[in-house]
Scaffold this motif. Structure first.
Motif, PDB file in Angstrom:
ATOM      1  N   PHE B 407       0.827  -1.219   0.000  1.00 20.04           N
ATOM      2  CA  PHE B 407       0.000   0.000   0.000  1.00 20.04           C
ATOM      3  C   PHE B 407       0.859   1.266   0.000  1.00 20.04           C
ATOM      4  O   PHE B 407       0.444   2.306  -0.489  1.00 20.04           O
ATOM      5  N   MET B 441     -10.346  -7.257   3.911  1.00 20.87           N
ATOM      6  CA  MET B 441      -9.104  -7.874   4.385  1.00 20.87           C
ATOM      7  C   MET B 441      -9.163  -8.142   5.887  1.00 20.87           C
ATOM      8  O   MET B 441      -8.679  -9.171   6.365  1.00 20.87           O
ATOM      9  N   MET B 445      -9.317 -11.816   8.029  1.00 18.03           N
ATOM     10  CA  MET B 445      -8.239 -12.018   9.003  1.00 18.03           C
ATOM     11  C   MET B 445      -6.863 -11.886   8.356  1.00 18.03           C
ATOM     12  O   MET B 445      -5.919 -12.580   8.724  1.00 18.03           O
ATOM     13  N   ARG B 446      -6.765 -10.988   7.394  1.00 21.90           N
ATOM     14  CA  ARG B 446      -5.482 -10.749   6.747  1.00 21.90           C
ATOM     15  C   ARG B 446      -4.840  -9.475   7.239  1.00 21.90           C
ATOM     16  O   ARG B 446      -3.724  -9.144   6.842  1.00 21.90           O
ATOM     17  N   LEU B 447      -5.585  -8.700   8.017  1.00 18.40           N
ATOM     18  CA  LEU B 447      -5.135  -7.371   8.395  1.00 18.40           C
ATOM     19  C   LEU B 447      -5.800  -7.054   9.736  1.00 18.40           C
ATOM     20  O   LEU B 447      -6.995  -7.302   9.905  1.00 18.40           O
ATOM     21  N   ALA B 448      -5.010  -6.533  10.670  1.00 18.72           N
ATOM     22  CA  ALA B 448      -5.599  -6.114  11.942  1.00 18.72           C
ATOM     23  C   ALA B 448      -6.399  -4.827  11.729  1.00 18.72           C
ATOM     24  O   ALA B 448      -6.026  -3.996  10.913  1.00 18.72           O
ATOM     25  N   ASP B 451      -4.415  -1.690  12.025  1.00 13.05           N
ATOM     26  CA  ASP B 451      -3.621  -1.390  10.827  1.00 13.05           C
ATOM     27  C   ASP B 451      -4.509  -0.845   9.717  1.00 13.05           C
ATOM     28  O   ASP B 451      -4.103   0.036   8.951  1.00 13.05           O
ATOM     29  N   LEU B 455      -4.083   2.534   7.533  1.00 10.89           N
ATOM     30  CA  LEU B 455      -4.004   2.494   6.073  1.00 10.89           C
ATOM     31  C   LEU B 455      -5.123   3.301   5.421  1.00 10.89           C
ATOM     32  O   LEU B 455      -4.917   3.934   4.382  1.00 10.89           O
TER      33      LEU B 455
END
Lengths: 471, 471, 471
Positions: B407, B441, B445-448, B451, B455
């Motif tokens: 990103f 995402m 469960m690919r990104l908290a 976070d 972003l």
């Protein structure tokens, strides 16, 4: 900071609950299957010598061009990341480089590198939170101390990861010393080599003319004549088969193949051996060699792989200062239909021939590769490659491929990695995405669950064995 | 007819409730952030003079090539839409044209134009239902009367839309009269110019030879010599910086760059100044100029933008009768890897250099642009451009880009518009799609979520400021 | 084994329940609409003679290149599948071939062929489970016996499938014997022909020079002069219109068009009629012919279709042994922007002209075709074609197309099939995918449900009638 999403069991699965339940059932049915790794770039010396890995940075950072390149893209130089220089100039030590990685770990949000590294660090070193400036030193120390333990010796890693078979990749002139040692230890079969003769098929390879001469010496054939050159390949392929090779591999900029007359072949060989030739000669030589390799494969049964489409070494400064394979290779458009016309027109339906095609150009999935694999009996499609063996990359691949090729023309998964400890993580991403994709088809009533269970196992395990003719 | 879906608060967000709740939280956290608009085509005279807009059609219809082209595609001619003719021939008046737009509003179902126009009309004029034959006149009258009110003066629009900074785009020979006025009013910084020297870098530009001569006069350099020409750019870039410019922009048919020897450059300049040259000369001139601009940017710190890939003015009748930028420009395939090789090989990792790449060829997202941005320290990727800054266009962009580029190699959003009142609507679509993408995402469960919140703000606001070096 | 997912009513619809409910409502509103089939390859003899089909394999297997090619790709030879050989050599009988198909039915998991065949066998023969080795003979016998019943005569099939109009496709020299018979029976209008003059527009067509001579005889024009050749087309087009034709069709490798001077045209014709010409001559001849066909269409109102992008007959052995159209045609990249420049520059906005573009290159959807259709008044985009009229293919098409082209520049659906019994199945897949796509837009609050209902009917029915000027 620990967070709930860190390596969550449901990661990558569908969010809609009905589809997720199916996906979970599919995933559970395949998550523990043995790993078949029929194409990759691990170092056979690891398995032959079975010595401990040296330190965290040289294991996780220095050889990982995905990680290096992304850090460079944000202005963190290769010197600061400890990447060795040809001139021996000073670069950062391992611990400093590791700290830089951890401090900049947020840059990897959403990348497959993050998934792979976190999964690997969790599996082997118990990491349970993202890397950060705060935990950099502690994690470094943990890895450093554990690396010396028996369970992290290379052969132990193969055991604990349940690796049934793993292929390394060697050039034609490689003496296969480590594979000899492996043979003595009865490990050939579990570890196998792959015949990658780019050193003697690409006139633009470093030292090509010398390589051809050495190729003649090693095989006892006259490699200055075309027929002798082809015989030399036959000899060398047999040698590689003695060390388990079931496949050849060919890294080429495009997918060009040719079908020249005999006298044209010899004239071409004469030109390239003089060392003075046009780029078109090099292209034609590679193209004709692809067709020759197909002929040999149709005869000796070795599975032929073509990895096409990388434009290599686009940063001249990096190449001069540190060498190849450090992140400055970028994919380009590739024409499989025109390129493979000569080869497939001759051997596409040959009985004993198998060809596995890889691409870095996703536009070819549905337009070219799926239709090609969906017609020719020899062709299977390799898994998404390099930048594309990521969650979304796998989604696009399965989406574009399955309707025209059918699932049974897919060659399963390759991890294609130099990073031994990431192998389970990479196969896990593939298995999760396969489960996700098939589960969505079941939830959309396009596929019976019983069929999905069969396909999941096929794509996770059976297909790779079948594709590469592993027993 | 009013309907529940008209500008629904949840529009564009995921339909699955868990993901939607996360998306909504992300969206709410960024929906009110100031707007940074670092690339676009609003008229600086608006902000300098701060006079009322004239009428609904000349505001919403005549300058909007998206709307005009789609109506033309359904057989509604530009005459009937009131688009002026060069020959002064009669065209429909504003109200008739407006009625045609409203009667044919159903044609815009599913298009971003519909989203943008409805959002703008709602925000500024209280529209709460789709345009239609029934409400055409009433809406026209509402807009017409409100346009004279103080809150719809251009500077008031910047305030109410919370525009922190907006860039206009001027050619090298533009005297920047309006920016001078803005400077007097202390508005430079909030409104800034951008150096777009296509008028003196493209031998196929209208009046190119004259332009080069004037360029010499304006800068006091000898623009008939290559070194003088480059010096003239340096002088003019400094002049533009006095009016806030932090960036240059280059509209080119392809992404070609070159690295010619000095004597070749002068010979090339001599040929194009004679006015008789081959198309290949024009291409090579543009290509070399890109590399020169990169050299200047590496020196003066101005951010270089390349907008590549539009095949312009494909309707010769439209061009002859009414001129450019009215809808007859169509994207073509673009080769960034081959094209940028010369420029990046020289300046790709130069410390002070920043290059933002835009494309109209989505096939380059994952294959070329993400890998390029994910290696070179200078390169960021601009947002989806022109036909692609739509909901589905943004989805394809984020899907294809984030795994390989990360990103943090994205340049945030550009509205790139001539339509002042649509700016909030365009940024809102981007912010909704960013929230949607990140929420999915998180749900996978690919990104908290923590976070994702960072972003979201980065992509909605911080990234554009950072990319364009705005303070 | 029967399973719950076999032809489930909700198949292909969204899995998320809110979106699925909307999709179901949309689907129900269009599932029973009459079928308009404006482009395809059914045999007019079927409708003219109205005789029973012979046997299951020659109906379902031998003419279905999708099915044959996939079986061949898994090593099941065309001999074993009963595909006739030119040399009269022995091939498997129908029942053996059918068994092979059924035993290998798992290979079709996830393919549109599976959906189409299962739907057809269910609809006409009551199949309620997947094909398998176990039911192969029973299903064969069921089909074989039912084929003789009146409800499976070709005209009865048109009735039960609610086919309002169906177009066949004939070459320019076809005498249209069967259409004459249909005319006598008052069926022209329901069954119509299409003018596909590839036999006299492609210098690389078999017997081209003879064809041009016969074309002169049939039309009474001097086809050795360019103007005579064009007049001959005019005469023949009128003849085809007598048998219901509202459209022409052109199968071309690329999308090239040209705009040559008169003397160049004649010189080109002279060269190709001598039978000795360069590939570039053939390409230029086809290119100029496209522009001529556009001119004639702008005059006589016949809708022009261009089907571009197939690289044909790539297996020389298959071509030699059995002929064309058996699976060895593979798509290639296509350039619509450059290719159509000449034709559209002349006729793109001509009042009476309509051009429907088809592609096998999905990368052109968003980049080229949607922008082209979204500007030029003549252009509509044909549905996803050949390998792409599958569930995921339709999703990618609608995703990439609608934002820039708008739904109203789409030409609805073509089944494009040789397989009469699969027509309802193919339209059903399109209708389900349209319902799915629009329902997701409604669920995302991008489209009012009332508008979605209108668009669903438009895309399922109205658009095809409008696009092909059917009454």
């Amino acid at each position: 900071m620990s967070d709930a999403s860190f390596l969550h069991p449901y990661r990558l699965l569908p969010t809609e609950s009905a589809a997720r339940d199916i996906a979970w059932e599919l995933y559970e049915s395949i998550s523990e299957l043995p790993i078949v790794s029929p194409h990759g770039h691990t170092d056979p010396a690891w398995f032959a010598k079975n010595e401990p890995f040296s330190d965290p940075s040289s294991l996780f950072l220095a050889p990982d061009h995905y990680v290096l390149r992304l850090l460079n893209s944000q202005g963190i130089s290769y010197d600061r990341l400890g990447v060795p220089r040809k001139d021996g100039g000073r670069v950062a030590d391992g611990r400093s480089a590791w700290r830089l990685l951890c401090e900049n770990w947020h840059l990897f949000a959403g990348t497959p590198s993050r998934l792979w590294v976190e999964h690997s660090l969790n599996l082997y070193f118990g990491l349970d939170e993202p890397l950060s400036a705060d935990n950099a030193d502690a994690v470094y120390d943990t890895i450093d101390s554990k690396l010396k333990e028996p369970e992290l010796l290379p052969r132990a890693v193969l055991d604990s990861a349940n690796v049934e078979a793993i292929a390394t990749t060697e050039f034609a002139l490689d003496p296969l010393e480590h594979h000899k040692a492996l043979k003595n230890d009865g490990l050939i079969g579990r570890v196998i080599t792959t015949y990658r003769p780019d050193d003697v098929t690409d006139p633009e390879a470093v030292d090509f003319v010398d390589n051809i001469a050495r190729f003649g010496e090693v095989t006892g054939e006259d490699t200055t004549s075309w027929s002798g050159l082809i015989k030399a390949h036959g000899v060398r392929r047999a040698y590689f088969r003695d060390y388990g090779a079931t496949a050849t591999d060919h890294g080429v900029p495009g997918a060009a193949t040719a079908d020249l007359a005999e006298h044209e072949k010899q004239a071409l060989l004469d030109r390239v051996l003089k060392g003075k030739f046009a780029p078109e000669d090099a292209e034609q030589f590679r193209a004709q060699m692809m067709t020759e390799m197909a002929a040999l494969s149709a005869d000796d049964g070795m599975v032929m792989q073509i990895h096409a489409g990388s434009r290599r070494n686009l940063d001249p400064h990096l190449m001069a200062k540190r060498g190849a394979n450090l992140g400055a290779d970028i994919p380009g458009r590739t024409d499989y239909v025109g390129g493979l016309k000569a080869l497939l027109g001759r051997y596409g339906n040959a009985e004993n021939f198998r060809l596995i095609l890889f691409t870095l150009d996703e536009t070819c999935y549905a337009r070219e590769l799926a239709p090609i694999a969906g017609y020719w009996s020899s062709v299977l499609i390799g898994p998404p490659w390099w930048f594309h063996d990521s969650p979304n990359g796998i989604r696009r691949y399965l989406d574009a491929m399955h309707e025209t090729a059918g699932f049974y023309n897919l060659a399963g998964f390759n991890d294609d990695t130099r990073a031994l400890l990431s192998i389970p993580a990479r196969h896990d991403v593939w298995r999760r995405e396969v489960a996700r994709f098939l589960a969505n088809m079941v939830a959309e009533m396009r596929l019976a669950k019983a069929d999905a269970l069969v396909l999941a196992k096929f794509l996770a395990y059976d297909s790779a064995k079948r594709a590469y003719r592993l027993q």
